[in-house]
Scaffold this motif. Structure first.
Motif, PDB file in Angstrom:
ATOM      1  N   LYS A  34      51.631  35.146  43.162  1.00 45.21           N
ATOM      2  CA  LYS A  34      50.503  35.248  42.232  1.00 45.21           C
ATOM      3  C   LYS A  34      49.588  36.410  42.610  1.00 45.21           C
ATOM      4  CE  LYS A  34      50.386  30.373  40.948  1.00 45.21           C
ATOM      5  NZ  LYS A  34      49.591  29.138  40.940  1.00 45.21           N
ATOM      6  N   MET A  35      49.363  36.576  43.902  1.00 42.86           N
ATOM      7  CA  MET A  35      48.531  37.695  44.365  1.00 42.86           C
ATOM      8  C   MET A  35      49.184  39.032  44.013  1.00 42.86           C
ATOM      9  SD  MET A  35      45.817  36.388  45.710  1.00 42.86           S
ATOM     10  CE  MET A  35      45.128  37.608  46.786  1.00 42.86           C
ATOM     11  N   LYS A  36      50.500  39.105  44.102  1.00 45.27           N
ATOM     12  CA  LYS A  36      51.218  40.337  43.771  1.00 45.27           C
ATOM     13  C   LYS A  36      51.099  40.633  42.277  1.00 45.27           C
ATOM     14  CE  LYS A  36      53.849  43.817  44.780  1.00 45.27           C
ATOM     15  NZ  LYS A  36      53.354  44.919  45.593  1.00 45.27           N
ATOM     16  N   VAL A  37      51.228  39.602  41.434  1.00 40.81           N
ATOM     17  CA  VAL A  37      51.069  39.777  39.987  1.00 40.81           C
ATOM     18  C   VAL A  37      49.670  40.313  39.687  1.00 40.81           C
ATOM     19  CG1 VAL A  37      50.895  38.567  37.767  1.00 40.81           C
ATOM     20  CG2 VAL A  37      52.777  38.056  39.322  1.00 40.81           C
ATOM     21  N   ALA A  38      48.645  39.708  40.277  1.00 44.66           N
ATOM     22  CA  ALA A  38      47.264  40.150  40.064  1.00 44.66           C
ATOM     23  C   ALA A  38      47.077  41.591  40.537  1.00 44.66           C
ATOM     24  CB  ALA A  38      46.295  39.219  40.782  1.00 44.66           C
ATOM     25  N   GLN A  39      47.683  41.942  41.659  1.00 45.36           N
ATOM     26  CA  GLN A  39      47.585  43.300  42.184  1.00 45.36           C
ATOM     27  C   GLN A  39      48.244  44.302  41.233  1.00 45.36           C
ATOM     28  OE1 GLN A  39      49.869  43.963  45.744  1.00 45.36           O
ATOM     29  NE2 GLN A  39      48.713  45.790  46.300  1.00 45.36           N
ATOM     30  N   ILE A  40      49.406  43.965  40.715  1.00 49.96           N
ATOM     31  CA  ILE A  40      50.114  44.857  39.792  1.00 49.96           C
ATOM     32  C   ILE A  40      49.309  45.052  38.507  1.00 49.96           C
ATOM     33  CG2 ILE A  40      52.153  45.044  38.315  1.00 49.96           C
ATOM     34  CD1 ILE A  40      53.719  43.669  40.624  1.00 49.96           C
ATOM     35  N   LEU A  41      48.698  43.976  38.004  1.00 52.03           N
ATOM     36  CA  LEU A  41      47.899  44.072  36.776  1.00 52.03           C
ATOM     37  C   LEU A  41      46.668  44.958  36.985  1.00 52.03           C
ATOM     38  CD1 LEU A  41      48.015  40.420  35.437  1.00 52.03           C
ATOM     39  CD2 LEU A  41      49.128  42.433  34.466  1.00 52.03           C
ATOM     40  N   GLY A  42      46.063  44.848  38.148  1.00 51.69           N
ATOM     41  CA  GLY A  42      44.900  45.675  38.460  1.00 51.69           C
ATOM     42  C   GLY A  42      43.593  45.188  37.865  1.00 51.69           C
ATOM     43  N   TYR A  43      43.551  43.959  37.376  1.00 52.09           N
ATOM     44  CA  TYR A  43      42.303  43.391  36.849  1.00 52.09           C
ATOM     45  C   TYR A  43      41.655  42.523  37.921  1.00 52.09           C
ATOM     46  CZ  TYR A  43      44.474  44.690  32.422  1.00 52.09           C
ATOM     47  OH  TYR A  43      45.087  45.381  31.409  1.00 52.09           O
ATOM     48  N   SER A  44      40.333  42.449  37.908  1.00 53.37           N
ATOM     49  CA  SER A  44      39.654  41.637  38.923  1.00 53.37           C
ATOM     50  C   SER A  44      39.830  40.137  38.668  1.00 53.37           C
ATOM     51  CB  SER A  44      38.166  41.991  38.980  1.00 53.37           C
ATOM     52  OG  SER A  44      37.565  41.778  37.721  1.00 53.37           O
ATOM     53  N   GLU A  45      40.215  39.760  37.453  1.00 52.68           N
ATOM     54  CA  GLU A  45      40.470  38.354  37.132  1.00 52.68           C
ATOM     55  C   GLU A  45      41.882  38.206  36.591  1.00 52.68           C
ATOM     56  OE1 GLU A  45      37.735  39.853  35.617  1.00 52.68           O
ATOM     57  OE2 GLU A  45      36.227  39.103  36.981  1.00 52.68           O
ATOM     58  N   THR A  46      42.601  37.218  37.098  1.00 55.52           N
ATOM     59  CA  THR A  46      43.911  36.853  36.581  1.00 55.52           C
ATOM     60  C   THR A  46      44.001  35.335  36.604  1.00 55.52           C
ATOM     61  OG1 THR A  46      44.888  38.880  37.459  1.00 55.52           O
ATOM     62  CG2 THR A  46      46.406  37.138  36.832  1.00 55.52           C
ATOM     63  N   ALA A  47      44.374  34.735  35.479  1.00 57.68           N
ATOM     64  CA  ALA A  47      44.448  33.275  35.366  1.00 57.68           C
ATOM     65  C   ALA A  47      45.906  32.839  35.262  1.00 57.68           C
ATOM     66  CB  ALA A  47      43.676  32.806  34.143  1.00 57.68           C
TER      67      ALA A  47
END
Length: 59
Positions: A34-47
């Motif tokens: 999940k952290m990797k997905v959030a990092q790839i997206l580059g947004y400060s919020e990921t749900a």
């Protein structure tokens, strides 16, 4: 393949506002994934939204 949606909060159109990644089914991802997905997206919020045994859904 993981399907990710992008939500634009506080915006009248898709050109502004605060962007957030949203996964409707978290695909049983680990915290590290999940952290990797959030990092790839580059947004400060990921749900990550998934089923819950105690509520309508888990966020």
């Amino acid at each position: 393949m993981i399907k990710v949606y992008v939500a634009s909060a506080f915006s009248k159109d898709e050109k502004g506002g605060n962007k957030a990644g949203v996964l409707i089914n978290d695909y049983n991802l680990t915290v590290k994934q999940k952290m990797k997905v959030a990092q790839i997206l580059g947004y400060s919020e990921t749900a990550f939204i998934s089923e819950s045994d105690k509520a309508d859904f888990k966020l």
